[in-house]
Design a protein around this motif. Structure first.
Motif, PDB file in Angstrom:
ATOM      1  N   LEU A  70       0.828  -1.199   0.000  1.00  0.00           N
ATOM      2  CA  LEU A  70       0.000   0.000   0.000  1.00  0.00           C
ATOM      3  C   LEU A  70       0.871   1.261   0.000  1.00  0.00           C
ATOM      4  CD1 LEU A  70      -2.674  -1.300   2.556  1.00  0.00           C
ATOM      5  CD2 LEU A  70      -2.431  -1.814   0.126  1.00  0.00           C
ATOM      6  N   THR A  71       1.964   1.233   0.775  1.00  0.00           N
ATOM      7  CA  THR A  71       2.859   2.403   0.752  1.00  0.00           C
ATOM      8  C   THR A  71       3.621   2.461  -0.572  1.00  0.00           C
ATOM      9  OG1 THR A  71       4.407   1.112   2.071  1.00  0.00           O
ATOM     10  CG2 THR A  71       3.183   2.813   3.225  1.00  0.00           C
ATOM     11  N   LEU A  72       3.863   1.284  -1.175  1.00  0.00           N
ATOM     12  CA  LEU A  72       4.498   1.309  -2.492  1.00  0.00           C
ATOM     13  C   LEU A  72       3.582   2.048  -3.478  1.00  0.00           C
ATOM     14  CD1 LEU A  72       6.671   0.470  -4.565  1.00  0.00           C
ATOM     15  CD2 LEU A  72       5.430  -1.689  -4.877  1.00  0.00           C
ATOM     16  N   ALA A  73       2.295   1.730  -3.441  1.00  0.00           N
ATOM     17  CA  ALA A  73       1.348   2.407  -4.339  1.00  0.00           C
ATOM     18  C   ALA A  73       1.356   3.918  -4.079  1.00  0.00           C
ATOM     19  CB  ALA A  73      -0.061   1.837  -4.152  1.00  0.00           C
ATOM     20  N   LEU A  74       1.330   4.301  -2.788  1.00  0.00           N
ATOM     21  CA  LEU A  74       1.287   5.733  -2.456  1.00  0.00           C
ATOM     22  C   LEU A  74       2.587   6.440  -2.862  1.00  0.00           C
ATOM     23  CD1 LEU A  74      -0.375   8.023  -1.208  1.00  0.00           C
ATOM     24  CD2 LEU A  74       0.513   7.378   1.040  1.00  0.00           C
ATOM     25  N   VAL A 123      10.940   2.821   0.877  1.00  0.00           N
ATOM     26  CA  VAL A 123       9.718   3.326   0.238  1.00  0.00           C
ATOM     27  C   VAL A 123       8.980   4.275   1.193  1.00  0.00           C
ATOM     28  CG1 VAL A 123       7.410   2.653  -0.549  1.00  0.00           C
ATOM     29  CG2 VAL A 123       9.414   1.410  -1.383  1.00  0.00           C
ATOM     30  N   THR A 124       8.861   3.882   2.454  1.00  0.00           N
ATOM     31  CA  THR A 124       8.179   4.744   3.433  1.00  0.00           C
ATOM     32  C   THR A 124       8.904   6.085   3.563  1.00  0.00           C
ATOM     33  OG1 THR A 124       7.267   2.859   4.608  1.00  0.00           O
ATOM     34  CG2 THR A 124       7.455   4.897   5.871  1.00  0.00           C
ATOM     35  N   HIS A 125      10.237   6.028   3.431  1.00  0.00           N
ATOM     36  CA  HIS A 125      11.043   7.255   3.446  1.00  0.00           C
ATOM     37  C   HIS A 125      10.544   8.260   2.392  1.00  0.00           C
ATOM     38  CE1 HIS A 125      14.542   9.837   3.337  1.00  0.00           C
ATOM     39  NE2 HIS A 125      14.795   9.496   2.089  1.00  0.00           N
ATOM     40  N   LEU A 126       9.989   7.742   1.278  1.00  0.00           N
ATOM     41  CA  LEU A 126       9.570   8.620   0.177  1.00  0.00           C
ATOM     42  C   LEU A 126       8.174   9.223   0.349  1.00  0.00           C
ATOM     43  CD1 LEU A 126      10.801   6.501  -2.883  1.00  0.00           C
ATOM     44  CD2 LEU A 126      11.875   8.554  -1.921  1.00  0.00           C
ATOM     45  N   ILE A 127       7.417   8.729   1.327  1.00  0.00           N
ATOM     46  CA  ILE A 127       6.048   9.244   1.495  1.00  0.00           C
ATOM     47  C   ILE A 127       6.104  10.721   1.876  1.00  0.00           C
ATOM     48  CG2 ILE A 127       3.890   9.039   2.852  1.00  0.00           C
ATOM     49  CD1 ILE A 127       4.402   6.626   0.963  1.00  0.00           C
ATOM     50  N   LYS A 128       5.373  11.520   1.117  1.00  0.00           N
ATOM     51  CA  LYS A 128       5.468  12.976   1.291  1.00  0.00           C
ATOM     52  C   LYS A 128       4.696  13.488   2.521  1.00  0.00           C
ATOM     53  CE  LYS A 128       6.955  14.564  -3.073  1.00  0.00           C
ATOM     54  NZ  LYS A 128       6.524  14.322  -4.428  1.00  0.00           N
ATOM     55  N   GLY A 129       5.161  14.612   3.053  1.00  0.00           N
ATOM     56  CA  GLY A 129       4.507  15.248   4.209  1.00  0.00           C
ATOM     57  C   GLY A 129       5.550  16.002   4.997  1.00  0.00           C
ATOM     58  N   SER A 131       5.824  16.260   8.319  1.00  0.00           N
ATOM     59  CA  SER A 131       6.178  15.688   9.622  1.00  0.00           C
ATOM     60  C   SER A 131       5.763  14.221   9.615  1.00  0.00           C
ATOM     61  CB  SER A 131       5.415  16.412  10.725  1.00  0.00           C
ATOM     62  OG  SER A 131       4.019  16.231  10.509  1.00  0.00           O
ATOM     63  N   VAL A 132       6.214  13.483  10.632  1.00  0.00           N
ATOM     64  CA  VAL A 132       5.810  12.075  10.744  1.00  0.00           C
ATOM     65  C   VAL A 132       4.283  11.996  10.818  1.00  0.00           C
ATOM     66  CG1 VAL A 132       5.833  10.060  12.278  1.00  0.00           C
ATOM     67  CG2 VAL A 132       7.960  11.272  11.795  1.00  0.00           C
ATOM     68  N   ILE A 133       3.693  12.886  11.603  1.00  0.00           N
ATOM     69  CA  ILE A 133       2.226  12.861  11.773  1.00  0.00           C
ATOM     70  C   ILE A 133       1.526  13.084  10.439  1.00  0.00           C
ATOM     71  CG2 ILE A 133       0.255  14.062  12.848  1.00  0.00           C
ATOM     72  CD1 ILE A 133       2.005  14.525  15.277  1.00  0.00           C
ATOM     73  N   GLU A 134       1.997  14.068   9.692  1.00  0.00           N
ATOM     74  CA  GLU A 134       1.352  14.364   8.412  1.00  0.00           C
ATOM     75  C   GLU A 134       1.502  13.198   7.432  1.00  0.00           C
ATOM     76  OE1 GLU A 134       2.125  18.483   7.160  1.00  0.00           O
ATOM     77  OE2 GLU A 134       1.923  17.740   5.094  1.00  0.00           O
ATOM     78  N   ARG A 135       2.681  12.582   7.424  1.00  0.00           N
ATOM     79  CA  ARG A 135       2.902  11.448   6.508  1.00  0.00           C
ATOM     80  C   ARG A 135       2.041  10.255   6.923  1.00  0.00           C
ATOM     81  NH1 ARG A 135       9.099  11.127   7.265  1.00  0.00           N
ATOM     82  NH2 ARG A 135       9.342   9.782   5.444  1.00  0.00           N
ATOM     83  N   LEU A 136       1.960  10.019   8.246  1.00  0.00           N
ATOM     84  CA  LEU A 136       1.126   8.918   8.736  1.00  0.00           C
ATOM     85  C   LEU A 136      -0.345   9.169   8.379  1.00  0.00           C
ATOM     86  CD1 LEU A 136       0.901   6.278  10.404  1.00  0.00           C
ATOM     87  CD2 LEU A 136       0.509   7.726  12.408  1.00  0.00           C
ATOM     88  N   GLU A 137      -0.769  10.411   8.553  1.00  0.00           N
ATOM     89  CA  GLU A 137      -2.169  10.741   8.230  1.00  0.00           C
ATOM     90  C   GLU A 137      -2.446  10.503   6.754  1.00  0.00           C
ATOM     91  OE1 GLU A 137      -2.668  14.690   9.732  1.00  0.00           O
ATOM     92  OE2 GLU A 137      -3.199  13.961  11.746  1.00  0.00           O
TER      93      GLU A 137
END
Ligand SMILES: NC(=O)CC[C@H](N)C(=O)O
Length: 309
Positions: A70-74, A123-129, A131-137
């Protein structure tokens, strides 16, 4: 022949349950030890919106490695193919999911694929945002959309239990940081990754997400394209080649369904244009896959002619 009764699934579940006593519940994440070894449940979501199920389907499971697809897709949606495959490769490893060996013995610490822990962390490193909270959200919002379920969230207890003990995953991160694959604070990345892995849902939600991938990114229930077709295709290819860790080859021969498993005992399967499957069976085999879940999928594959090969 399609599956069209809960009774039929119930019979398959009780047959597959005989194998759970040969497996063990994961214990390297202490909070996962609480699971009941003999649980086994399944939901199968049809593209016409019908859903059949058997077992204790209200039981919640954490996604663990299933979250990697799922994070790969995102990440592919966020940054595009070129950027993602600059950080991770395309090839199966033949090693356990948490192995460190190839990070050291390869020329660079670029993980071989996004389904092993090192690759998923990159891959998770690449999720945009910001802060950690914003990326998790953003991850949670994406998963809620995929499942069509607005209240999905993560288990604080399981996330913390993994965060407090994830020494091996920290080591993977430092190897990758040394080689410039990741460049963020390791504790922050670990916080995001362990919370992503602790996202909880039931089999029904899992089968619905499996269906979206099966339909090339379209949620047929809401008629909403959630993932671009090309991204869904790419994710399913990794499910076939690396989705069941170093058991992916044997699983392709015996079952032949694009699938992704997690150490909590979950398995998500996608049968093109037809079904999504969600399974929960916490007893694992020696390679970390649900032992009852694999047996059940093997039986379902034969009965409903689901193999893609
Ligand atoms: N195989 C898995 O499900 C592994 C996921 C788990 N959170 C870990 O990183 O160890």
């Amino acid at each position: 022949m399609p599956c069209h009764s809960n009774e039929e699934l119930k019979r398959l579940v009780s047959e597959a349950k005989k194998y759970t006593k040969h497996g063990e519940v994961a214990d390297y994440i202490p909070a996962l030890k609480k699971a009941n070894r003999d649980d086994l449940s399944v939901a199968i979501y049809h593209s016409d919106g019908n859903c059949y199920s058997a077992g204790d389907i209200d039981q919640k499971i954490t996604l663990q490695s299933i979250s990697k697809v799922l994070t790969l897709a995102l990440a592919l949606i966020d940054c595009g193919e070129e950027c993602v495959f600059d950080k991770v490769g395309y090839e199966p490893t033949g090693d356990p999911f948490n192995s460190i060996i190839k990070l050291e013995t390869s020329r660079s610490a670029k993980p071989l694929n996004p389904m092993i822990n090192a690759g998923a962390l990159a891959v998770t490193h690449l999720i945009k945002g910001n802060s950690v909270i914003e990326r998790l959200e953003r991850i949670i919002a994406f998963i809620r959309d995929l499942a069509g379920h607005e209240t999905i969230t993560y288990s604080e207890e399981i996330a913390k239990s993994e965060f407090d003990t994830a020494f091996l995953n920290r080591s993977l991160c430092y190897y990758m940081k040394q080689d410039g694959i990741i460049n963020e604070n390791v504790e922050e990345l670990l916080e995001l990754y362990t919370k992503q892995c602790a996202i909880e849902m039931d089999c029904l939600d899992l089968s619905r997400i499996g269906l979206v991938f099966a339909m090339d990114g379209l949620d047929p229930v809401r008629e909403k394209q959630i993932i671009p077709v090309e991204v869904a295709r790419l994710c399913k290819t990794f499910m076939v080649t690396c989705g069941m860790y170093n058991a992916s080859g044997e699983f392709a021969v015996r079952v032949g369904i694009p699938a992704k498993s997690g150490v909590s005992g979950g398995i998500m399967g996608s049968i093109r244009n037809r079904y999504g499957i969600g399974i929960f069976g916490p007893a694992l085999d020696e390679r970390g896959n649900s032992i009852g879940g694999i047996k059940l999928l093997e039986m379902m594959s034969k009965k409903y002619e689901l193999s893609i090969f």
